[in-house]
Write a protein that holds these residues in place. Structure first.
Motif, short mmCIF file in Angstrom:
data_model
loop_
_atom_site.label_atom_id
_atom_site.label_comp_id
_atom_site.label_asym_id
_atom_site.label_seq_id
_atom_site.Cartn_x
_atom_site.Cartn_y
_atom_site.Cartn_z
N PRO A 88 38.33 33.02 58.08
CA PRO A 88 38.59 33.27 56.64
C PRO A 88 38.15 34.67 56.21
O PRO A 88 37.09 35.16 56.61
CB PRO A 88 37.74 32.19 55.95
N LEU A 89 38.95 35.29 55.38
CA LEU A 89 38.65 36.61 54.84
C LEU A 89 37.55 36.52 53.79
O LEU A 89 37.36 35.49 53.15
CB LEU A 89 39.90 37.22 54.21
N PRO A 90 36.83 37.62 53.57
CA PRO A 90 35.84 37.64 52.49
C PRO A 90 36.53 37.59 51.14
O PRO A 90 37.72 37.91 51.02
CB PRO A 90 35.10 38.96 52.70
N VAL A 91 35.79 37.18 50.12
CA VAL A 91 36.33 37.05 48.76
C VAL A 91 35.64 38.07 47.87
O VAL A 91 34.42 38.10 47.76
CB VAL A 91 36.11 35.63 48.21
N LEU A 92 36.44 38.91 47.21
CA LEU A 92 35.92 39.95 46.33
C LEU A 92 35.85 39.46 44.89
O LEU A 92 36.82 38.90 44.37
CB LEU A 92 36.81 41.19 46.41
N THR A 93 34.72 39.70 44.24
CA THR A 93 34.59 39.52 42.80
C THR A 93 34.35 40.90 42.21
O THR A 93 33.26 41.46 42.32
CB THR A 93 33.41 38.58 42.45
N ALA A 94 35.40 41.45 41.62
CA ALA A 94 35.33 42.82 41.11
C ALA A 94 34.67 42.83 39.73
O ALA A 94 34.88 41.94 38.91
CB ALA A 94 36.72 43.43 41.02
N SER A 95 33.86 43.85 39.50
CA SER A 95 33.21 43.98 38.20
C SER A 95 34.22 44.41 37.14
O SER A 95 35.32 44.88 37.45
CB SER A 95 32.07 44.99 38.27
N ARG A 96 33.82 44.24 35.91
CA ARG A 96 34.70 44.58 34.78
C ARG A 96 35.01 46.06 34.74
O ARG A 96 36.09 46.48 34.34
CB ARG A 96 34.04 44.14 33.48
N TYR A 97 34.03 46.88 35.14
CA TYR A 97 34.18 48.33 35.15
C TYR A 97 33.91 48.84 36.56
O TYR A 97 33.29 48.15 37.37
CB TYR A 97 33.19 48.98 34.17
N PRO A 98 34.36 50.07 36.86
CA PRO A 98 34.02 50.64 38.18
C PRO A 98 32.51 50.66 38.39
O PRO A 98 31.75 50.97 37.47
CB PRO A 98 34.59 52.07 38.07
N ALA A 99 32.09 50.31 39.60
CA ALA A 99 30.66 50.13 39.85
C ALA A 99 30.22 50.94 41.06
O ALA A 99 30.93 51.01 42.07
CB ALA A 99 30.35 48.66 40.07
#
Length: 612
Positions: free
Chosen positions: A485-496
């Motif tokens: 299984p691939l990793p799962v990204l949780t992107a922040s609301r703004y560039p971090a």
């Protein structure tokens, strides 16, 4: 005095003595709230003896759906004098202490900044029941009744649970309802209302409430397992027990009534993995369930399965170590021992489920991967996921899906003149072909050995043959990257600037911590790792951030070590955040650790699109 006031958003914790019958009573509160449509996340923290030592049962109530531990306690039900001081310290400012006031409480044992609710539970039960055991057991139900009154929990939901538990045992049902009402009546007449309450909602939806061990067992059934060999060990034993229960319904020949599976309780862990390897070599889908000490004992056979290239699935429900360690506490303690299990140059496939749904999904997937890759595959659960019930997505299964049996040389292919070399890489992916025993009377046979051999399974100590096999095995491990299984990204609301990597049971607390950090202007991209070997996306994620926090539940920072060793990342870019006291990690711990580290990096949280 300040008073905590909250609707459907609080933490209640029960402090009891193990063996007092409290766990089932405390679970009634959690289940009743759940049936009122409000998400709950209960956790049972219990000792490794039969009775007498402290035990706690914590219930997180939040209609926002956070399923990790928050940290702190709003209402403490303190029933254990041994842990009184510790329990009282955990209560939040303005929180509530509920206790048995049959004996006076010295003022020095309380706090001036909390609200104290005394109820003479022992006295009530002594006046009502003559049998000593009944006095103990029903004291738990009496305080459950009081809490339903104080919190606004519908008593009808508790009575329904009684009805399900004591179906056909009306006398026991009546006794429990009586005890429930005793508590409600006393609370109504003598206790002041508190600021915590439960109101009906419709926030649960179609989610199911199940523990990870049960889910893993069902995943093995649906994944096609027909052999389970195991040796009892906390906290994994209920995997095999649940598998037995399910196979009694789902592995029975409809015509003969005979069970179409084998479940063997072996004499020890080494024997159990040996049976799994033998069954898999014969073409069955087989697994074992164990924990860290069991992995230690299985290592010799795990090495055999790796080098002889025999499928095997190990469901590792991790607990605290080293050695016997903390048998009934949770940790992510076996990452390195499983990744490199056995001496020599070995690499094993690991899967990291985050909840019962993924325990189900990954246990089934592990059986496919083990046969596709012809190697041991570990499902890395832990006590927090395995033994605690949690809300998750309903399990799903596509009946049209065929099991992936991997590269199996058939009789027809052998008769057609196929060049069969048991350890010959003919497709360039490092994975050879195998045959099942009895495939052909004269062709396709080979000697399975754990020693060095050539591509045709002939014994060989020649350096080039050994190098060929080791390079092929490592190439096979590279092939596994495209299958796990691939990793799962949780992107922040703004560039971090900062990232965070986490895995397994840390997930629910981590997601809440990300929200908390964002509320303070600290925005972080997060990546949940779901498998080892690591895909390129993980190294790319780390390279894209100035610093990456690695959150895990062990002392050594084992995932950090694995990232440096196998993803070849710069260790200076990683910041290890470790929680290892044996209790499940909390959102507050993660938030505080990251916020403090961010401040030390001279970063000032900003808003309006400018972020840390």
């Amino acid at each position: 005095m300040q008073k905590i006031e909250a609707v459907n958003n609080f933490v209640i914790k029960f402090a009891n003595i193990n063996g007092s019958g409290s766990a089932s009573a405390n679970e009634l509160i959690a289940r009743a709230i759940l049936r009122m449509g409000v998400p709950v996340s209960p956790r049972n923290i219990f000792p490794s003896n039969i009775q007498g030592l402290p035990t706690w049962f914590e219930v997180r109530v939040t209609e926002h759906g956070y399923l990790g531990r928050r940290g702190g306690v709003d209402l403490m039900v303190a029933m254990n004098p041994q842990t009184w001081d510790q329990d009282v310290r955990e209560i939040e400012l303005g929180g509530y202490l509920f206790y048995d006031s049959s004996r006076p409480l010295p003022r020095a044992r309380s706090r001036d900044d909390i609200h104290v609710l005394g109820m003479p539970l022992t006295e009530i039960c002594n006046n009502t029941y003559s049998d000593p055991r009944q006095r103990q057991l029903f004291k738990n139900i009496v305080y459950v009744g009081a809490l339903t009154q104080l919190l606004g929990i519908d008593p009808a939901e508790i009575e329904k649970l009684f009805g399900e538990q004591f179906k056909g045992k009306e006398k026991l049902l009546d006794y429990n309802v009586q005890a429930l009402n005793l508590g409600r009546e006393y609370a109504r007449e003598h206790l002041k209302p508190i600021g915590l309450s439960v109101e009906r909602r419709d926030k649960v939806g179609d989610k199911i409430f199940v523990d990870g061990n049960t889910a893993a067992a069902l995943g093995c059934v649906y994944g096609g397992a027909t052999v389970c060999a195991w040796y009892p060990i906390t906290p994994s034993s209920s995997v095999a027990e649940a598998f037995i229960s399910y196979t009694q319904k789902l592995r029975v020949d409809p015509e003969t009534g005979k069970r179409r599976c084998a479940v063997v309780q072996a004499e020890d862990e080494l024997a159990s993995i040996g049976m799994v390897i033998g069954a898999s070599w014969n073409g069955a889908r087989a697994f074992t369930a164990t924990s860290g000490p069991g992995i230690s004992l299985m290592t010799e056979f795990i090495g055999l399965a790796y080098f002889a290239e025999i499928p095997a699935v190990l469901i590792n429900v991790q607990r605290g170590g080293p050695s016997t360690g903390m048998p009934t506490r949770t940790q992510q303690s076996d990452i390195l021992s499983c990744a490199y299990a056995s001496h020599g140059d070995t690499r094993h496939v690991l899967l990291f489920p985050e909840d019962p749904y993924e325990c189900f999904e990954m246990s089934a997937q592990a059986l496919d991967l083990a046969e596709r890759l012809q190697t041991p595959v570990f499902v890395m659960s832990d006590l927090d996921i395995g033994m605690n019930q949690r809300l998750c997505r309903p399990f799903a299964w596509d009946d049209s899906v065929e099991y992936d049996r991997g590269k199996v040389m058939t009789r027809d292919a052998l008769d057609a003149g196929a060049d069969f070399g048991r350890y010959l890489d003919v497709d360039g992916d490092g994975i050879p072909y195998r045959t099942y025993p009895g495939t052909h009377p004269t062709k396709g046979g080979y000697f399975t050995r754990g020693t060095t051999k050539n591509a045709y399974a002939g014994y060989s100590e020649a350096g080039p043959d050994y190098v060929y096999n080791m390079q092929r095995l490592r190439h096979k491990f590279e092939t596994a990257k495209s299958l796990v299984p691939l990793p799962v990204l949780t992107a922040s609301r703004y560039p971090a600037r900062f990232g965070a990597i986490f895995y397994g049971s840390t997930s629910p607390a981590m997601h809440e911590a990300l929200d908390d950090l964002a509320g303070h202007g600290i925005y972080i991209n997060a990546l949940r790792v779901r498998a080892f070997p690591f895909q390129n996306e993980i190294a790319d994620f780390i390279a894209a951030h100035s610093k990456v926090f690695v959150i895990e539940q062990n002392f050594d920072g084992q995932l950090v070590t694995l990232l440096v060793n196998d993803a070849h990342v710069n260790p200076a870019s990683l910041i290890s955040v470790r929680h290892y006291d044996g209790t499940p990690i909390t959102a507050r711990f993660i938030t505080q650790e990251i916020a403090e580290r961010v401040s030390h990096l001279n970063v000032h949280p900003l808003r309006e699109g400018r972020v840390a």
